[in-house]
Enzyme design. Sequence first.
Site, PDB file in Angstrom:
ATOM      1  N   ASP A  89      47.654  35.290  29.652  1.00  0.00           N
ATOM      2  CA  ASP A  89      47.361  35.481  28.224  1.00  0.00           C
ATOM      3  C   ASP A  89      48.574  35.232  27.328  1.00  0.00           C
ATOM      4  O   ASP A  89      48.449  35.275  26.099  1.00  0.00           O
ATOM      5  CB  ASP A  89      46.808  36.895  27.969  1.00  0.00           C
ATOM      6  N   LYS A 109      43.291  45.544  23.246  1.00  0.00           N
ATOM      7  CA  LYS A 109      41.897  45.064  23.268  1.00  0.00           C
ATOM      8  C   LYS A 109      41.347  45.103  24.690  1.00  0.00           C
ATOM      9  O   LYS A 109      40.254  45.617  24.934  1.00  0.00           O
ATOM     10  CB  LYS A 109      41.847  43.622  22.739  1.00  0.00           C
ATOM     11  N   ASN A 110      42.110  44.553  25.634  1.00  0.00           N
ATOM     12  CA  ASN A 110      41.576  44.416  26.989  1.00  0.00           C
ATOM     13  C   ASN A 110      41.532  45.733  27.760  1.00  0.00           C
ATOM     14  O   ASN A 110      40.883  45.821  28.801  1.00  0.00           O
ATOM     15  CB  ASN A 110      42.354  43.350  27.763  1.00  0.00           C
TER      16      ASN A 110
HETATM   17  N1  EPU Z   1      37.242  34.893  39.217  1.00  0.00           N
HETATM   18  C1  EPU Z   1      36.386  34.461  40.201  1.00  0.00           C
HETATM   19  N2  EPU Z   1      35.250  35.187  40.407  1.00  0.00           N
HETATM   20  C2  EPU Z   1      34.964  36.327  39.724  1.00  0.00           C
HETATM   21  C3  EPU Z   1      35.849  36.759  38.738  1.00  0.00           C
HETATM   22  C4  EPU Z   1      36.994  36.024  38.497  1.00  0.00           C
HETATM   23  O1  EPU Z   1      36.627  33.447  40.844  1.00  0.00           O
HETATM   24  O2  EPU Z   1      33.920  36.940  39.983  1.00  0.00           O
HETATM   25  C5  EPU Z   1      38.457  34.141  38.932  1.00  0.00           C
HETATM   26  C6  EPU Z   1      38.551  33.632  37.512  1.00  0.00           C
HETATM   27  O3  EPU Z   1      37.852  32.424  37.334  1.00  0.00           O
HETATM   28  C7  EPU Z   1      40.042  33.481  37.330  1.00  0.00           C
HETATM   29  C8  EPU Z   1      40.581  34.675  38.116  1.00  0.00           C
HETATM   30  O4  EPU Z   1      39.564  35.026  39.040  1.00  0.00           O
HETATM   31  O5  EPU Z   1      40.467  32.296  37.925  1.00  0.00           O
HETATM   32  C9  EPU Z   1      40.972  35.871  37.305  1.00  0.00           C
HETATM   33  O6  EPU Z   1      39.950  36.204  36.379  1.00  0.00           O
HETATM   34  P1  EPU Z   1      39.643  37.695  35.955  1.00  0.00           P
HETATM   35  O7  EPU Z   1      38.326  38.088  36.488  1.00  0.00           O
HETATM   36  O8  EPU Z   1      40.817  38.559  36.301  1.00  0.00           O
HETATM   37  O9  EPU Z   1      39.533  37.556  34.367  1.00  0.00           O
HETATM   38  P2  EPU Z   1      38.648  38.499  33.445  1.00  0.00           P
HETATM   39  O10 EPU Z   1      38.621  39.837  34.034  1.00  0.00           O
HETATM   40  O11 EPU Z   1      37.360  37.835  33.136  1.00  0.00           O
HETATM   41  C10 EPU Z   1      40.570  39.424  31.950  1.00  0.00           C
HETATM   42  C11 EPU Z   1      40.950  39.378  30.502  1.00  0.00           C
HETATM   43  C12 EPU Z   1      41.422  37.983  30.136  1.00  0.00           C
HETATM   44  C13 EPU Z   1      42.611  37.626  31.026  1.00  0.00           C
HETATM   45  C14 EPU Z   1      42.207  37.738  32.494  1.00  0.00           C
HETATM   46  C15 EPU Z   1      43.363  37.508  33.456  1.00  0.00           C
HETATM   47  C16 EPU Z   1      39.570  41.021  29.405  1.00  0.00           C
HETATM   48  C17 EPU Z   1      38.478  41.308  28.451  1.00  0.00           C
HETATM   49  N3  EPU Z   1      39.809  39.747  29.662  1.00  0.00           N
HETATM   50  O12 EPU Z   1      39.497  38.483  32.109  1.00  0.00           O
HETATM   51  O13 EPU Z   1      41.848  38.041  28.786  1.00  0.00           O
HETATM   52  O14 EPU Z   1      43.034  36.316  30.756  1.00  0.00           O
HETATM   53  O15 EPU Z   1      41.697  39.072  32.755  1.00  0.00           O
HETATM   54  O16 EPU Z   1      44.387  38.391  33.221  1.00  0.00           O
HETATM   55  O17 EPU Z   1      40.216  41.929  29.897  1.00  0.00           O
HETATM   56  C18 EPU Z   1      42.269  37.227  26.610  1.00  0.00           C
HETATM   57  O18 EPU Z   1      42.473  38.399  26.241  1.00  0.00           O
HETATM   58  O19 EPU Z   1      42.565  36.230  25.900  1.00  0.00           O
HETATM   59  C19 EPU Z   1      41.658  36.992  27.925  1.00  0.00           C
HETATM   60  C20 EPU Z   1      41.042  35.858  28.229  1.00  0.00           C
END
Ligand code: EPU
Length: 422
Positions: free
Chosen positions: A309, A22-23
Amino acid sequence: MDMFHIEGPVRLSGAVRINGSKNASLPIMAATILAAGKSTLKAVPNLSDIFVCGRLLGRLGCKVTRSRNGDLSIDSTVIDNPVGEYEIVRMMRAGICILGPLLARCGRAEVSMPGGCAIGDRPVDIHLRGLRELGAQIHLKNGYIVAQTPHGLKGKDVFMGGPFGSTVLGTANVLMAATLAKGKTIIESAACEPEIVDLANCLNKMGAKITGIGSPRLIVEGVKQLQPAEFEVIPDRIEAGTFMVAAAITEGELRLTNCRLDDMMAVVDKLRNIGVTVDAANNGCVVARSGPIKPSDITTQPYPGFPTDLQAQFMALFSLAEGNSVIIEKIFPDRFMHVAELNRMAANLRKEGSTVIVAGVKKLIAAPVMASDLRASAALVLAGLAADGTTVVNRVYHIDRGYEKIEERLNPVGAKIRRESA
Ligand code: EPU
């Protein structure tokens, strides 16, 4: 809202094929915006998040179709409405990753600012910082991120680190924008997750020039245009990890196919340390447990560390360990909605800030519980497989976002899960 009735305890045994990720699929779907024409994506799972992403692309002007053989076609010849609407982005935060590709393709975009969700605040400041570095002008208006590139995107050195390490979708956004920027972009502290590697490989297949793939330093030589491509997404390492825990928590044995152990070293290492056998087998592995679960500790980290995750699923598993375990959440410090629900099933969990102390119990006892987010709900299903009695999991739409008909995958290998549709 559907609910699950899960009869336990059961012992799982048999084979399960892991679906596409999915991701990995979500940002790759967004990447098709970059190239006018029809791209074909293979192994994209049939999940509600994918459907929502398809709707989001449809509103932009793309034509999204699923063919009989399961391939997902996205025709992005016309993009005449570069707007990511609140009504859709609020359902799926990954919608934010259309921002970079829209800016690169159309020179402007408006995307609803994602709010918080059950796993925490989830800011997007680093996404915006990165895109600004490439020359985007961005402001917030009525809850929307309004972005434009009056002078085009220009390659630059961009630092993407944040308080919790790298950002997965932030890296995706900036990487996609950089493929069509003028000149060279270096993304420092880029996310190294296999899903980002897959995105970069897909972009290169579309004609991008990205090197350093899989490392925290991505180098992108901007090109004038990209071409649509055919691309198969990688297997879902989080789904695979969830099924591994299913085998372990039920003291069963599962053969997983279409599963890449190389993407899961931290998870496999942890399972082996606590007494679970994981043997590589043709195109996958066999996971089994016959002895007790040894207590252990987990700290979630960006890849290649232990994935956030799978934190909830391992908490369910550690609940049945012979002793005390510790789980520290370093990516989403508030991602603990499952703690109270697992305690309702007679687990012994104590939360202290972003740490949970798991005192192992002899058995879990079925209870009605509430799914709160995708991975938390998976943990409740796993606990239900091992618990005495019938566990009722409410709000299973959370699970359907990330696991394709999980009951139809688990029942053939020995689970007793009945979906009750509301
Ligand atoms: N963060 C910031 N600022 C930003 C972006 C992120 O401070 O601009 C912080 C977040 O709050 C968090 C950390 O950085 O503390 C990491 O977040 P990240 O941006 O990596 O998360 P994401 O890209 O929004 C993806 C996955 C998540 C998974 C996370 C971490 C997808 C669609 N989502 O989210 O997946 O938990 O990476 O690996 O790829 C899930 O599938 O259940 C899910 C939540």
